[in-house]
Motif scaffolding. Sequence first.
Motif, PDB file in Angstrom:
ATOM      1  N   LEU A 136       3.212 -50.164  22.305  1.00 18.94           N
ATOM      2  CA  LEU A 136       2.613 -49.647  21.072  1.00 18.94           C
ATOM      3  C   LEU A 136       2.296 -50.782  20.102  1.00 18.94           C
ATOM      4  O   LEU A 136       1.202 -50.822  19.514  1.00 18.94           O
ATOM      5  N   ILE A 137       3.230 -51.708  19.934  1.00 18.01           N
ATOM      6  CA  ILE A 137       3.011 -52.839  19.028  1.00 18.01           C
ATOM      7  C   ILE A 137       1.837 -53.686  19.511  1.00 18.01           C
ATOM      8  O   ILE A 137       0.953 -54.064  18.732  1.00 18.01           O
ATOM      9  N   ILE A 138       1.818 -53.995  20.811  1.00 17.20           N
ATOM     10  CA  ILE A 138       0.735 -54.800  21.383  1.00 17.20           C
ATOM     11  C   ILE A 138      -0.604 -54.103  21.182  1.00 17.20           C
ATOM     12  O   ILE A 138      -1.606 -54.731  20.807  1.00 17.20           O
ATOM     13  N   THR A 139      -0.641 -52.781  21.401  1.00 21.34           N
ATOM     14  CA  THR A 139      -1.885 -52.026  21.266  1.00 21.34           C
ATOM     15  C   THR A 139      -2.370 -52.002  19.817  1.00 21.34           C
ATOM     16  O   THR A 139      -3.558 -52.202  19.546  1.00 21.34           O
ATOM     17  N   VAL A 140      -1.461 -51.750  18.891  1.00 22.81           N
ATOM     18  CA  VAL A 140      -1.828 -51.679  17.467  1.00 22.81           C
ATOM     19  C   VAL A 140      -2.330 -53.036  16.970  1.00 22.81           C
ATOM     20  O   VAL A 140      -3.371 -53.126  16.306  1.00 22.81           O
ATOM     21  N   VAL A 141      -1.591 -54.099  17.298  1.00 22.70           N
ATOM     22  CA  VAL A 141      -2.000 -55.445  16.863  1.00 22.70           C
ATOM     23  C   VAL A 141      -3.351 -55.816  17.482  1.00 22.70           C
ATOM     24  O   VAL A 141      -4.232 -56.365  16.811  1.00 22.70           O
ATOM     25  N   THR A 142      -3.511 -55.498  18.758  1.00 22.71           N
ATOM     26  CA  THR A 142      -4.778 -55.784  19.432  1.00 22.71           C
ATOM     27  C   THR A 142      -5.931 -55.035  18.784  1.00 22.71           C
ATOM     28  O   THR A 142      -7.021 -55.598  18.579  1.00 22.71           O
ATOM     29  N   LEU A 143      -5.710 -53.766  18.438  1.00 24.82           N
ATOM     30  CA  LEU A 143      -6.756 -52.962  17.793  1.00 24.82           C
ATOM     31  C   LEU A 143      -7.096 -53.514  16.412  1.00 24.82           C
ATOM     32  O   LEU A 143      -8.279 -53.593  16.045  1.00 24.82           O
ATOM     33  N   LEU A 144      -6.085 -53.901  15.639  1.00 25.16           N
ATOM     34  CA  LEU A 144      -6.314 -54.431  14.292  1.00 25.16           C
ATOM     35  C   LEU A 144      -7.127 -55.721  14.328  1.00 25.16           C
ATOM     36  O   LEU A 144      -7.886 -56.015  13.398  1.00 25.16           O
ATOM     37  N   VAL A 169      -5.350 -51.205  27.159  1.00 24.51           N
ATOM     38  CA  VAL A 169      -4.307 -52.100  26.663  1.00 24.51           C
ATOM     39  C   VAL A 169      -2.921 -51.477  26.794  1.00 24.51           C
ATOM     40  O   VAL A 169      -1.994 -52.105  27.317  1.00 24.51           O
ATOM     41  N   PHE A 170      -2.765 -50.241  26.335  1.00 20.53           N
ATOM     42  CA  PHE A 170      -1.445 -49.616  26.302  1.00 20.53           C
ATOM     43  C   PHE A 170      -0.878 -49.410  27.703  1.00 20.53           C
ATOM     44  O   PHE A 170       0.296 -49.697  27.957  1.00 20.53           O
TER      45      PHE A 170
END
Length: 264
Positions: free
Chosen positions: A63-71, A200-201
């Motif tokens: 979740l963290i990787i996905t959110v940071v990647t999206l941002l 990504v997720f």
Amino acid sequence: MTKRLFSIPYFLWVGLFVVAPLILLLWQSFFNIQGQFSFSNYSQYFTSSTYLMMTWNSILYALIITVVTLLISFPVAYVLTKLKHKQLLLMLIILPTWVNLLLKAYAFIGIFGKYGSVNSFLQFIGLGRPQILFTDFSFIFVATYISIPFMVMPVFNALEDLDENLVLASYDLGATRWQTFIHVVWPLSLNGVRSGVQAVFIPSLSLFMLTRLIGGNKVITLGTAVEEHFLTTQNWGMGSTIAIILVLAMMIIMLLTRERKVGN
């Protein structure tokens, strides 16, 4: 008749390399380490605090990787759509995906190592040589870096297909840039975002190479557990059980983020 003939290789590929391995995993998951048919693997998984904690860690890290990647990726994709040589710049972003994952991991080991370039710079400005490699930060940073192209591409395609007249109409009706983004740009780009989240997720749930090389075994996920059971403990039944859980989790994510038609 011709279409059916051309579809045979596809169904053979799916059957041999997707369906058959999943069936073998499911079958193996019902055998304990002694080779006896049992439901003990599933019972152990759902009652063990260790496996439940690994599950939580896997979901949290993904979740963290996905959110940071999206941002990072959404603004990049948006800016790219406004540039003159956007296809060339997009290709430069995609280019690192051609490099083997193992090579990129070892490159970051050199960059984040105790005597690497990052620590040398930090020492130069008087901050010493902090431990960067083998931390949650280094794992998330490298995983995000590797995932960015897979988020940028679908978001870029969605924004590229966006009708610019809708954005102009929003401005004409008195909407601010932020209001236009929230009510026009973001909703119309959601299908690209969903595809990026899937890309990504889902892989992030089962990462194991980066947890070894970059996380230094301090980052423990279900992917790490699968590797451990298959290659070290030789408990293929438990490894297969965890793999089946991961497959089910991935299917749920795909269902939740499936593409929806605009207006539904």
